[in-house]
Design an enzyme around this catalytic site. Structure first.
Site, PDB file in Angstrom:
ATOM      1  N   SER A 131       0.854  -1.195   0.000  1.00 28.49           N
ATOM      2  CA  SER A 131       0.000   0.000   0.000  1.00 28.49           C
ATOM      3  C   SER A 131       0.881   1.234   0.000  1.00 28.49           C
ATOM      4  O   SER A 131       2.054   1.174   0.373  1.00 28.49           O
ATOM      5  CB  SER A 131      -0.881   0.030   1.246  1.00 28.49           C
ATOM      6  OG  SER A 131      -0.116   0.322   2.400  1.00 28.49           O
ATOM      7  N   ASP A 132       0.324   2.362  -0.427  1.00 27.61           N
ATOM      8  CA  ASP A 132       1.018   3.625  -0.220  1.00 27.61           C
ATOM      9  C   ASP A 132       1.004   3.880   1.290  1.00 27.61           C
ATOM     10  O   ASP A 132       0.236   3.250   2.038  1.00 27.61           O
ATOM     11  CB  ASP A 132       0.352   4.767  -0.999  1.00 27.61           C
ATOM     12  CG  ASP A 132       1.303   5.961  -1.155  1.00 27.61           C
ATOM     13  OD1 ASP A 132       2.317   6.026  -0.427  1.00 27.61           O
ATOM     14  OD2 ASP A 132       1.022   6.839  -2.000  1.00 27.61           O
ATOM     15  N   TRP A 133       1.829   4.808   1.736  1.00 29.30           N
ATOM     16  CA  TRP A 133       2.021   5.021   3.181  1.00 29.30           C
ATOM     17  C   TRP A 133       0.714   5.504   3.833  1.00 29.30           C
ATOM     18  O   TRP A 133       0.198   6.564   3.496  1.00 29.30           O
ATOM     19  CB  TRP A 133       3.176   5.997   3.394  1.00 29.30           C
ATOM     20  CG  TRP A 133       4.508   5.297   3.536  1.00 29.30           C
ATOM     21  CD1 TRP A 133       5.426   5.529   4.506  1.00 29.30           C
ATOM     22  CD2 TRP A 133       5.065   4.239   2.736  1.00 29.30           C
ATOM     23  NE1 TRP A 133       6.504   4.689   4.368  1.00 29.30           N
ATOM     24  CE2 TRP A 133       6.309   3.884   3.293  1.00 29.30           C
ATOM     25  CE3 TRP A 133       4.623   3.530   1.619  1.00 29.30           C
ATOM     26  CZ2 TRP A 133       7.114   2.872   2.766  1.00 29.30           C
ATOM     27  CZ3 TRP A 133       5.426   2.534   1.096  1.00 29.30           C
ATOM     28  CH2 TRP A 133       6.642   2.218   1.667  1.00 29.30           C
TER      29      TRP A 133
ATOM     30  N   GLY B  96      -2.057   4.055   3.265  1.00 25.18           N
ATOM     31  CA  GLY B  96      -3.072   3.922   2.219  1.00 25.18           C
ATOM     32  C   GLY B  96      -3.794   2.585   2.290  1.00 25.18           C
ATOM     33  O   GLY B  96      -4.415   2.166   1.317  1.00 25.18           O
TER      34      GLY B  96
END
Ligand code: BGC
Length: 906
Positions: A284-286, A288
């Site tokens: 995942s994005d940070w 996210g």
């Protein structure tokens, strides 16, 4: 001690609030702050757990059978693998000798673990600059360099490249993405990945998919039709997967058609993993990840960063017990993490099993020399000559260098692309360093054009005369009381301090920081100071309050959207005299101010200082300097404060009075060349008035040399625009639907973005996609296409390029396909679409070279929403060579006589 005495004057037991600035009331001017007391110094940033202990593990993991390892694991151990152990590392399982591996940002360098104490790095140019080279070989070389850089930061995965589409040049991260065109983005991504992974470091292409703006990026729903999604936004990811096989991908923050990508079964499981056959890691994005079972079942391997919010052992065990999740779901995700980590550990055992050492800068003489050579080439090859009425190249005469960007260090855009360059060359230094003997240079500022005043420089030292300034951090107790003595002290040398990853056991989530410095004025007159903060801040000069950024605040975009705008104040100064500077920062936000930033607590302080500029006089001085010169190089543009992750631009216009400065200087000297440093498009209302325009993007460490090489003709420019430059904001395809409105962003323009939009609607851009002049000229001949109708449609296209000018040059050749005028399906298609490109180097005057490219079935396909397949229109097609996306110069017809359709992308 400065803070202690002022803190004592405040109300005693009530917790500090926004209005409680009295606790920092101005101390008496006569009192001098005392030297910092002897308290522990800040050690390394604490984002990475230094006790990770891979060195203590045996290396059995390298030969382990991943399925066998899984069989030996407890469910809790498997669960621990599904999220990071800290900001940048995966989990360790000591019992089974499973090591952690480290990732780092990307994409124009390798920053390392800390935003606060950044390790000095080699910064390659922004993605738009790389893309302008239209050279896959060059980008592969850049990828190889970045692998070395990542390793020097202890990382085996670079969070890069960013391959979102420039749906609008106003997107905050447009500078970080390659292009508006999916084929160009995908091919360059593949080249970048080959460089990185060929050197043993995992790429992590991002952000899958439709994170094309910053506004409400965590929550917005990109509402998009299947055709645009497939043909434009997914296509770069698809090409990257098909041509280079990235080992990791990062999901986007946003939703697509109602579901967050990090939990979208349709996008991760059905499309990426099943249809495209992707078997790598999906992270995942940070912050996210927004769900537990949904994201696990959709195929999101890793929640980042750690420690986990969602994948807590108790929670997952509970979901397994209740059969909301099956153990096989956990096994699947754990297997993806283990396989990826094993591949990287096998390729980099000496790094992964090393005793943790501090991150390193590659600063040996050889590394420096080879990096500088490649970085200079990257910066220069990305420069795009947009207009030249004969003013360039400049080889003699009196040259006035003017402009707000001439002497500032503009390396890159902002956000997670931020890097601390090991060295940097600004435009002025490049112009001085490379000056031909017959050139005489003069300089004038013209405009203080930055959003923030320049950072503290060599005029500032610590109170006892060392370089940098002192930081004193004070704990805040449970009652909101600020301690009288600092808990920790530090010396720092960059006055833009993003404290996101600074933690110390003696400090809680919030704390007070005091910055102390001595300032020796280089001028007599007024000096201007600027203060930007998260929380609240006060700036004092000689203990007089100059800036109160607390009792009244205006939020701005700084610090990922969590900072204020810059508040300013001025003081009278005398040349050579010393003054004390003191800033007090309370990380607690004033009362009600809610901001739409990143979801973690962000702390930051930025202090700027510059002699007060009389804006009118600065323009008059520049005009006079221009008048006294034979030609002018006017360096304007944006910087990381205007273009950054965290916010989008609101306007294409250059900042402040830049346009007026250019118009006035051009009136004063007809030989004015404007050099634009910006990561994306800006408007140029003065374009007709000036003799030359050079777009040089963000050029990394070697920006200034890249510019000088083109201006002085040491390099014949070959860059071409990877995006259309619109004249006005309303000419941008996505203009009416760019911001999130009531949580949704409607991609109503469908596939009609960039040049596809300008061509179809007849809206002339300021400069079209593909535009790029040279100091020589080229002609094309003998364009041919041979089609191979074997099991799958492929074709080979060839064309001869001749240098018809007087100097040797490099040239990229752009192949477009044009569909039949009458479309049998009734669907409307772009007039032309870029399908392939290649580059000729060192073509001497009068010489010719024949280049060849391969086309595959995607070059003639579209996504058919009705059938849910890729399809091909039957009829008379053409292959064309474009001088730019508006101007096709040669073409050859070819026929498609039978229908084709497919779903699986292989
Ligand atoms: C960005 C990512 C980046 C990550 C880690 C996020 O805010 O969107 O591109 O890799 O932070 O810094």
């Amino acid at each position: 001690m400065g803070l202690t005495s002022s803190a004592r004057t405040g109300s005693s037991s009530t917790p500090a609030t926004s209005t409680d600035s009295s606790r920092f009331s101005t101390p008496t001017p006569s009192r001098q702050p005392s030297p910092p007391p002897q308290v522990p110094q800040v050690s390394e940033p604490s984002m990475v757990d230094e006790s990770r202990g891979n060195a203590a593990l045996d290396r059995s993991f390298l030969d382990a059978n991943v399925d066998e390892l899984l069989r030996q694991m407890t469910t809790d151990e498997k669960i621990s693998l599904l999220s990071g152990k800290n900001w940048w590392e995966t989990a360790t399982i000591p019992r089974l000798n499973v090591p952690s591996v480290k990732v780092t940002d990307g994409p124009n360098g390798a920053r390392g673990s800390s935003f606060f104490k950044m390790t000095k790095a080699s910064a390659i140019p922004s993605a738009t600059c790389l893309a302008s080279s239209f050279s896959t070989d060059l980008i592969t070389e850049a990828g190889t360099l970045l692998a070395e850089e990542a390793r020097a930061r202890g990382a085996v995965c670079l969070l890069a490249p960013t391959i979102n589409i420039q749906r609008s040049p106003l997107g905050g991260r447009a500078f970080e993405s390659f292009s508006e065109d999916p084929t160009l983005s995908g091919r360059l991504a593949a080249a970048y990945i080959k460089g990185l992974q060929g050197a043993g470091v995992s790429a992590c292409i991002k952000h899958f998919v439709c994170n094309d703006q910053e506004h409400e990026r965590n929550g917005e729903d990109s509402v998009i039709g299947e055709r645009a999604l497939r043909e434009i936004y997914l296509r770069p990811f698809q090409i990257a997967q098909r041509e280079a096989g990235p080992w990791a991908m990062m999901t986007a923050y946003n939703k697509v058609n109602g579901t967050h990508v990090s939990e979208s079964k349709a996008l991760i499981w059905d499309l990426l993993r099943t249809e495209w056959g992707y078997d790598g890691l999906v992270m995942s994005d940070w912050y996210g990840t927004y769900s537990v079972s949904e994201s696990v079942q959709a195929g999101l391997s890793l929640e980042m960063p750690g420690p986990t919010i969602w994948r807590q052992q108790r929670m997952l065990n509970h979901l397994i017990m209740s059969h909301k999740l099956a153990v096989r779901d956990i096994d699947g995700r754990a297997r993806e993490v283990l396989s990826w980590a094993q591949k990287l550990a096998r390729l980099n055992p000496e790094l992964v099993y090393a005793v943790p050492t501090p991150e390193r800068t590659r600063d040996s003489a050889e590394d420096h020399a080879s990096d500088a050579k490649l970085l200079r080439r990257l910066a220069g090859e990305g420069v795009v000559l947009l207009k030249n009425d004969g003013a360039l190249p400049i080889r003699e005469g009196r040259v006035a260098v003017i402009g707000p960007n001439a002497k500032t260090r503009v390396i890159s855009g902002g956000g997670s692309a931020t890097l601390r360059p090991l060295w940097s060359v600004n435009a002025w230094e490049g112009m001085v360093e490379n000056k031909p003997a017959a050139v005489e240079l003069s300089y004038s500022l013209g405009l203080q054009g930055a959003k923030f005043l320049p950072m503290l420089d060599e005029c500032f030292t610590t109170l006892d005369g060392r370089p940098g300034f002192d930081l004193l951090h004070y704990a805040i107790d449970a009652n909101g009381e600020v301690a009288h003595e600092p808990a920790v002290t530090d010396t720092h040398d960059v006055s833009d301090m993003f404290l996101a990853d600074f933690r110390h056991p003696r400090l809680g989530a919030h704390y007070v920081t005091e910055v102390q410095a001595r300032f020796t004025s280089p001028i007599t007159g007024r000096y201007e100071f600027g203060l930007t903060v998260t929380g609240q801040g006060w700036l004092y000069v000689d203990e007089q309050l100059v800036i109160d950024n607390a009792s009244k605040q205006t939020m701005g975009g700084k610090f990922f959207g969590n900072g204020t705008i810059e508040e300013k104040g001025t003081v009278p100064v005398e040349k050579g005299k010393s003054y004390t500077l003191r800033v007090v920062h309370d990380s607690r936000r004033p009362g009600k101010a809610a901001v739409a930033g990143t979801p973690f607590i962000v702390k930051g302080i930025r202090i700027g200082a510059f002699p007060l500029v009389d804006a009118r006089q600065a323009i008059e001085d520049a005009v006079a300097t221009a008048r006294a010169a034979d030609s002018v190089v006017l360096v304007v543009g944006l910087n990381a404060d205007y273009e950054s992750e965290g916010f989008d631009r609101h306007t294409l216009a250059l900042p402040l009075a830049s346009d007026e400065l250019i118009a006035r200087v051009a009136d004063a000297n007809p030989n004015t060349v404007v050099v634009v440093q910006a990561g994306s498009a800006v408007s140029m209302p003065w374009a007709d008035k000036v003799a030359g325009i050079v777009q040089c993007w963000y050029g990394g460490n070697e920006a200034g040399n890249g510019i000088a090489d083109v201006v002085y003709g040491l390099r014949n420019p070959s860059g071409r625009l990877p995006l259309s430059f619109p004249k006005r904001e309303c000419d941008i395809a996505a203009a009416l639907n760019f911001k999130s409105a009531r949580t949704k962003v409607h991609y109503a323009e469908g596939i009609w973005i960039g040049y596809r939009h300008h061509n179809a609607r007849g809206i002339a851009p300021l400069f079209p996609f593909g535009r790029g002049l040279s100091y020589t000229s080229f002609k094309y001949s003998h364009l041919g296409i041979s089609v191979d109708k074997g099991t799958e449609w492929t074709a080979t296209a060839r064309v001869t390029v001749t240098n018809t000018g007087k100097v040797t040059g490099d040239h990229s050749v752009h192949f477009y396909t044009a569909p039949p005028a009458e479309s049998p399906t009734g669907l409307r298609h772009p007039e032309v679409a870029l399908q392939a490109f290649t580059k000729v180097y060192g073509l001497a005057p009068g010489k010719s070279a024949t280049v060849e490219v391969k086309l595959d079935k995607y070059a003639i396909s579209h996504w058919d929403e009705y059938d849910g397949t890729w399809k091909v229109e039957v009829g008379e097609w053409a292959l064309k060579i474009g001088e730019d996306a508006q101007t096709m110069v040669v073409e050859v017809p070819f026929t498609i006589d039978s229908e084709m359709a497919w779903t699986k992308f292989v």
